[in-house]
Structures are given as structure tokens and as C-alpha cells.
Design a protein around this motif. Structure first.
Motif, PDB file in Angstrom:
ATOM      1  N   LEU A 180       0.853  -1.188   0.000  1.00 31.00           N
ATOM      2  CA  LEU A 180       0.000   0.000   0.000  1.00 31.00           C
ATOM      3  C   LEU A 180       0.887   1.235   0.000  1.00 31.00           C
ATOM      4  CD1 LEU A 180      -2.760   1.513   0.321  1.00 31.00           C
ATOM      5  CD2 LEU A 180      -2.357   1.435   2.786  1.00 31.00           C
ATOM      6  N   VAL A 181       0.527   2.229  -0.815  1.00 34.19           N
ATOM      7  CA  VAL A 181       1.127   3.559  -0.732  1.00 34.19           C
ATOM      8  C   VAL A 181       0.020   4.516  -0.310  1.00 34.19           C
ATOM      9  CG1 VAL A 181       2.137   5.474  -2.024  1.00 34.19           C
ATOM     10  CG2 VAL A 181       2.942   3.136  -2.416  1.00 34.19           C
ATOM     11  N   ALA A 182       0.221   5.194   0.807  1.00 29.63           N
ATOM     12  CA  ALA A 182      -0.738   6.186   1.301  1.00 29.63           C
ATOM     13  C   ALA A 182      -0.127   7.565   1.111  1.00 29.63           C
ATOM     14  CB  ALA A 182      -1.055   5.949   2.774  1.00 29.63           C
ATOM     15  N   ALA A 183      -0.785   8.409   0.323  1.00 29.19           N
ATOM     16  CA  ALA A 183      -0.232   9.708  -0.039  1.00 29.19           C
ATOM     17  C   ALA A 183      -1.103  10.846   0.471  1.00 29.19           C
ATOM     18  CB  ALA A 183      -0.072   9.816  -1.545  1.00 29.19           C
ATOM     19  N   GLN A 184      -0.447  11.951   0.829  1.00 29.19           N
ATOM     20  CA  GLN A 184      -1.151  13.132   1.305  1.00 29.19           C
ATOM     21  C   GLN A 184      -1.694  13.964   0.142  1.00 29.19           C
ATOM     22  OE1 GLN A 184       1.216  15.418   4.030  1.00 29.19           O
ATOM     23  NE2 GLN A 184      -0.246  17.099   4.188  1.00 29.19           N
ATOM     24  N   TYR A 185      -0.973  13.961  -1.001  1.00 27.06           N
ATOM     25  CA  TYR A 185      -1.331  14.834  -2.114  1.00 27.06           C
ATOM     26  C   TYR A 185      -1.369  14.089  -3.443  1.00 27.06           C
ATOM     27  CZ  TYR A 185       0.000  18.601   1.136  1.00 27.06           C
ATOM     28  OH  TYR A 185       0.094  19.439   2.218  1.00 27.06           O
ATOM     29  N   THR A 186      -2.331  14.462  -4.298  1.00 29.00           N
ATOM     30  CA  THR A 186      -2.355  13.956  -5.667  1.00 29.00           C
ATOM     31  C   THR A 186      -1.174  14.502  -6.462  1.00 29.00           C
ATOM     32  OG1 THR A 186      -3.829  15.771  -6.330  1.00 29.00           O
ATOM     33  CG2 THR A 186      -4.859  13.679  -5.722  1.00 29.00           C
ATOM     34  N   TYR A 187      -0.568  15.572  -5.977  1.00 26.95           N
ATOM     35  CA  TYR A 187       0.632  16.117  -6.630  1.00 26.95           C
ATOM     36  C   TYR A 187       1.744  15.071  -6.660  1.00 26.95           C
ATOM     37  CZ  TYR A 187       4.575  19.275  -7.566  1.00 26.95           C
ATOM     38  OH  TYR A 187       5.683  19.872  -8.104  1.00 26.95           O
ATOM     39  N   HIS A 188       1.780  14.201  -5.657  1.00 27.33           N
ATOM     40  CA  HIS A 188       2.825  13.179  -5.584  1.00 27.33           C
ATOM     41  C   HIS A 188       2.375  11.830  -6.132  1.00 27.33           C
ATOM     42  CE1 HIS A 188       4.207  16.123  -2.451  1.00 27.33           C
ATOM     43  NE2 HIS A 188       5.259  16.011  -3.223  1.00 27.33           N
ATOM     44  N   VAL A 189       1.120  11.460  -5.885  1.00 31.90           N
ATOM     45  CA  VAL A 189       0.545  10.252  -6.475  1.00 31.90           C
ATOM     46  C   VAL A 189      -0.785  10.652  -7.112  1.00 31.90           C
ATOM     47  CG1 VAL A 189      -0.374   7.951  -6.099  1.00 31.90           C
ATOM     48  CG2 VAL A 189       1.652   8.690  -4.831  1.00 31.90           C
ATOM     49  N   GLY A 190      -0.813  10.664  -8.421  1.00 31.81           N
ATOM     50  CA  GLY A 190      -2.006  11.108  -9.124  1.00 31.81           C
ATOM     51  C   GLY A 190      -1.787  11.062 -10.614  1.00 31.81           C
ATOM     52  N   THR A 228      -5.784  26.076 -15.035  1.00 37.22           N
ATOM     53  CA  THR A 228      -5.968  27.464 -14.613  1.00 37.22           C
ATOM     54  C   THR A 228      -5.692  27.673 -13.132  1.00 37.22           C
ATOM     55  OG1 THR A 228      -8.325  27.062 -14.220  1.00 37.22           O
ATOM     56  CG2 THR A 228      -7.688  27.869 -16.397  1.00 37.22           C
ATOM     57  N   SER A 229      -5.482  26.600 -12.393  1.00 35.64           N
ATOM     58  CA  SER A 229      -5.174  26.738 -10.970  1.00 35.64           C
ATOM     59  C   SER A 229      -3.708  26.407 -10.756  1.00 35.64           C
ATOM     60  CB  SER A 229      -6.054  25.807 -10.128  1.00 35.64           C
ATOM     61  OG  SER A 229      -5.735  24.466 -10.376  1.00 35.64           O
ATOM     62  N   ASN A 230      -3.179  26.793  -9.578  1.00 37.73           N
ATOM     63  CA  ASN A 230      -1.787  26.459  -9.324  1.00 37.73           C
ATOM     64  C   ASN A 230      -1.670  24.992  -8.931  1.00 37.73           C
ATOM     65  OD1 ASN A 230      -2.572  26.266  -6.662  1.00 37.73           O
ATOM     66  ND2 ASN A 230      -1.485  28.079  -5.972  1.00 37.73           N
ATOM     67  N   ALA A 231      -0.451  24.537  -8.640  1.00 40.81           N
ATOM     68  CA  ALA A 231      -0.221  23.111  -8.397  1.00 40.81           C
ATOM     69  C   ALA A 231      -0.976  22.587  -7.192  1.00 40.81           C
ATOM     70  CB  ALA A 231       1.272  22.860  -8.220  1.00 40.81           C
ATOM     71  N   ASP A 232      -1.363  23.480  -6.262  1.00 39.28           N
ATOM     72  CA  ASP A 232      -2.096  23.029  -5.084  1.00 39.28           C
ATOM     73  C   ASP A 232      -3.568  22.811  -5.363  1.00 39.28           C
ATOM     74  OD1 ASP A 232      -0.079  23.086  -2.853  1.00 39.28           O
ATOM     75  OD2 ASP A 232       0.167  25.109  -3.606  1.00 39.28           O
ATOM     76  N   GLY A 233      -4.049  23.282  -6.503  1.00 43.05           N
ATOM     77  CA  GLY A 233      -5.415  23.010  -6.897  1.00 43.05           C
ATOM     78  C   GLY A 233      -6.404  24.057  -6.425  1.00 43.05           C
ATOM     79  N   SER A 234      -7.625  23.896  -6.926  1.00 38.47           N
ATOM     80  CA  SER A 234      -8.715  24.815  -6.616  1.00 38.47           C
ATOM     81  C   SER A 234      -9.828  24.033  -5.945  1.00 38.47           C
ATOM     82  CB  SER A 234      -9.216  25.461  -7.908  1.00 38.47           C
ATOM     83  OG  SER A 234     -10.316  26.298  -7.663  1.00 38.47           O
ATOM     84  N   ARG A 235     -10.374  24.564  -4.858  1.00 40.90           N
ATOM     85  CA  ARG A 235     -11.423  23.868  -4.127  1.00 40.90           C
ATOM     86  C   ARG A 235     -12.781  24.284  -4.660  1.00 40.90           C
ATOM     87  NH1 ARG A 235      -9.554  20.603  -0.406  1.00 40.90           N
ATOM     88  NH2 ARG A 235     -11.716  19.988  -0.155  1.00 40.90           N
ATOM     89  N   THR A 236     -13.634  23.290  -4.911  1.00 45.40           N
ATOM     90  CA  THR A 236     -15.011  23.546  -5.308  1.00 45.40           C
ATOM     91  C   THR A 236     -15.951  23.509  -4.113  1.00 45.40           C
ATOM     92  OG1 THR A 236     -15.326  21.190  -5.781  1.00 45.40           O
ATOM     93  CG2 THR A 236     -14.615  22.595  -7.607  1.00 45.40           C
TER      94      THR A 236
END
Length: 356
Positions: free
Chosen positions: A122-132, A165-173
Motif C-alpha cells: 500500500l502507498v498512502a499519499a497526502q497529495y495527488t501532486y505526488h501520487v495522481g 488554470t489553478s496552481n499546483a495546489d489546486g482549486s477547491r469547489t
């Protein structure tokens, strides 16, 4: 352990009630907690647009992101962890002894090869920036090709999107809520077959949120405006400041503060001239051990604020209303309560008169 990883549309989920976060100490699990209801395998759940099916509890986990690491450690799973990566600062003191036994694959993002070499189940990741889809470490498909399922924190994909159109951290809906962290605790507890430990942790976090909210009400003043500065690629460049729907927005809501940045991006890049036009009463800045960017260093942040021709004229700088918090307390993690408590304490002990 065998698993199936299939792309699927993420169903709409009702956000769970606001629950709060982080433990300053890990309370030993009682014998009653150990007599938990066991997970029925195969276990299937949806995560970040994928369907994961586990036929047994993972025995060799890699965590990518300090929040993911501290969560598994808080669930008492150190003996099932074979590697960690992506650190902002020291692990919580109560978790240090267990964490020291786990190999650190990298302070920042480890390579795909480094992760694969640990033979994780299992790989558990905090961000889709790293696993996505465009993961810096790996994509879901790369890991799946080796038979490795990847679980990503719901806070980084539910009610959030990363677009051109959003930065690497993403945009929240949808606004961040601490219920997303509770969801992560409960799902990982089910995956690892430690459901009662997860419930104990959630209960402790609920109690801590109640205390934090009660304390914040005692110190609440007239509305105060605030800007949250996380870091910057260049000290002289535009800072990355908190938008209106992420963790700092939730902290502001609890403390009765008014975030001056009206953007759905989690950490948009905003000019100091724009911030000066809003002239916040408070500036919250982060402290971290990471050194990817010049403004990761809190002392450099402070020096810049007090010397730059624009920032030194800010009301918050002139009045010394600069609050320093741990970087992890502004990230979606179990340390969000640390941020609420630190800012609330700073507000309660501040006696500086506003500038005229």
C-alpha cells in the motif's frame, strides 16, 4: 495481498460533521479498543476516482506526506510501515520513537524506484501532486502495474480539482472541513483492520475541537482581517497565500477572522501590492524545516516583511501582528487544531494598539 484498482467516477459525498484534529499525545489503546470489530475482506472502497479492493490488511505500507505518516503512526501501525517521504518538519514528539524505526526514503519526494524497492502492498499519499494523474512520485497506473494500491487523502481530491488554470495546489469547489480528515482516519482504519483504534482517535479529536472552539469564543474580538503566507518561489516575488476554501479559511471561520484573499485556489500567488491594498490586521506565516524555496525559511520571511518597501508599511507589520505557526497546521492534516490553538493563543495575549 491482492487488490483491484479501476478508474471510476468519484461519487458525490456528503461532508461529515466538522470534527477537529490533532492529538498532542497518543493515549494507549485499551483492551476494549483492541477487541474491535474486524474488517470483512474483501474490502472495497472508492478513493480519488479509483476503486480499491483489499483481500487482507496491508503489511508493508509506504507513506508520502507527513500528514499520512503521522496518521498511520497515530493508529499504532509503525510495525507495518516500510518507508516515508515528503517532510515539512519534525514528527510529533510522541510519535518520534516509532517514526525513528521507519526508513526515510527522502526528505522531499522520493523516486518511483525508491518506493518500489520497499515492495509495499500500500502507498498512502497526502497529495495527488505526488501520487495522481501527473504524480511527481508515481501515477496510480504505475503503482498498479506492480500490484500496489494507492490511497490518497480525501482532503486532496474531494471537493477539489487541479486544472491548467489553478496552481499546483489546486482549486477547491467545496470548503475544506475537518470531516475529511476524520473520513481518512476511518477509511485507513478499515483498510488496516484497526477500526476501534480509528474510533478512539476520532473521539479524542472531537473532544479537542470542542475545547478549541470554546476557547476561541472566549478570546473572540471584533472582526480582524488576516492573510496567511505559506511560502514563495522567490522572496521578492508574489507570495503563496491562503484562498477562501482551504484549511486557513476553516481556521478563520472558527476564530472569527476575515481572510482577505477571495480565491478558490488553495494557495494562489498574489502580489504584495494587492495585499497592501487590503492591508490586513494580521499576517500568519509558517515555520518549516523544508528548504525547497527561499521563503520556506521563517526568518527570511520575517526579514522580508520588515525591510521590503511595500510590506514594511503593512498595518500588521507596523503593529507586529505577525503570528508564526507550524506549516503542517495549515495543511489538511491532524495538526489543524494546532493552528487554531496557536493563533487563538496569539490573539488572546496580544495587547498591541492599532496604528492610527
Amino acid at each position: 495481498m491482492r487488490f483491484v484498482c479501476v478508474n471510476s467516477a468519484m461519487p458525490a459525498r456528503r461532508l461529515m460533521p466538522l470534527l477537529g484534529l490533532f492529538l498532542l499525545s497518543i493515549v494507549p489503546f485499551s483492551s476494549a479498543a483492541e477487541a474491535e470489530e474486524h474488517t470483512a475482506y474483501p474490502l472495497t472502497l472508492k478513493n480519488c476516482g479509483h476503486t480499491l479492493t483489499f483481500t487482507s490488511a496491508p503489511k508493508r505500507a509506504v507513506t508520502l506526506g507527513q500528514a499520512s505518516t503521522e496518521l498511520l503512526l497515530s493508529l499504532g501501525l509503525a510495525d507495518r510501515m516500510v518507508g516515508t517521504g515528503i517532510w515539512f518538519g519534525p514528527v510529533q514528539p510522541t510519535l518520534k520513537a516509532d517514526n525513528d524505526k521507519i526508513p526515510r526514503l527522502a526528505d522531499n519526494a522520493p523516486s518511483f524506484e525508491a518506493v518500489a524497492s520497499t515492495v509495499p502492498d500500500l502507498v498512502a499519499a497526502q497529495y495527488t501532486y505526488h501520487v495522481g494523474p501527473n504524480g511527481e512520485v508515481a501515477t496510480f497506473e504505475q503503482l498498479a502495474s506492480l500490484g500496489i494500491p494507492a490511497y490518497v487523502a480525501p482532503s486532496d481530491c474531494e471537493g477539489k480539482e487541479v486544472t491548467a488554470t489553478s496552481n499546483a495546489d489546486g482549486s477547491r469547489t467545496k470548503p475544506f472541513t475537518l470531516g475529511l480528515i476524520t473520513q481518512e482516519i476511518q477509511e485507513l482504519a478499515r483498510i488496516f483492520d484497526v477500526q476501534s483504534r480509528g474510533e478512539v482517535l476520532v473521539h479524542q479529536l472531537e473532544r479537542r475541537l470542542e475545547r478549541a472552539v470554546a476557547g476561541a469564543r472566549q478570546h473572540r474580538r471584533s472582526p480582524q482581517s488576516v492573510a496567511y503566507w505559506f511560502s514563495s518561489s522567490r522572496l521578492e516575488g508574489d507570495p503563496w497565500v491562503a484562498g477562501q476554501q482551504g484549511v486557513p479559511a476553516y481556521i478563520s471561520q472558527v476564530l472569527g477572522l476575515d481572510n482577505i484573499i477571495q480565491s478558490n485556489d488553495e494557495w494562489p500567488s498574489v502580489s504584495w501590492e494587492h495585499i497592501a491594498a487590503k492591508d490586513p490586521d494580521l499576517i500568519v506565516i509558517t515555520r518549516m524545516d523544508r528548504r525547497l524555496y527561499p521563503a520556506d525559511d521563517v526568518e527570511k520571511k520575517l526579514a522580508f516583511l520588515r525591510s521590503d518597501p511595500v510590506t514594511r508599511q503593512l498595518k500588521a507589520v507596523r503593529n507586529n501582528q505577525i503570528i508564526i505557526v507550524d506549516a503542517q497546521s495549515l495543511n489538511p492534516s491532524m495538526r489543524v487544531l494546532d493552528g487554531i490553538e496557536a493563533i487563538s493563543k496569539a490573539l488572546a495575549t496580544s495587547h498591541t494598539e492599532p496604528s492610527r
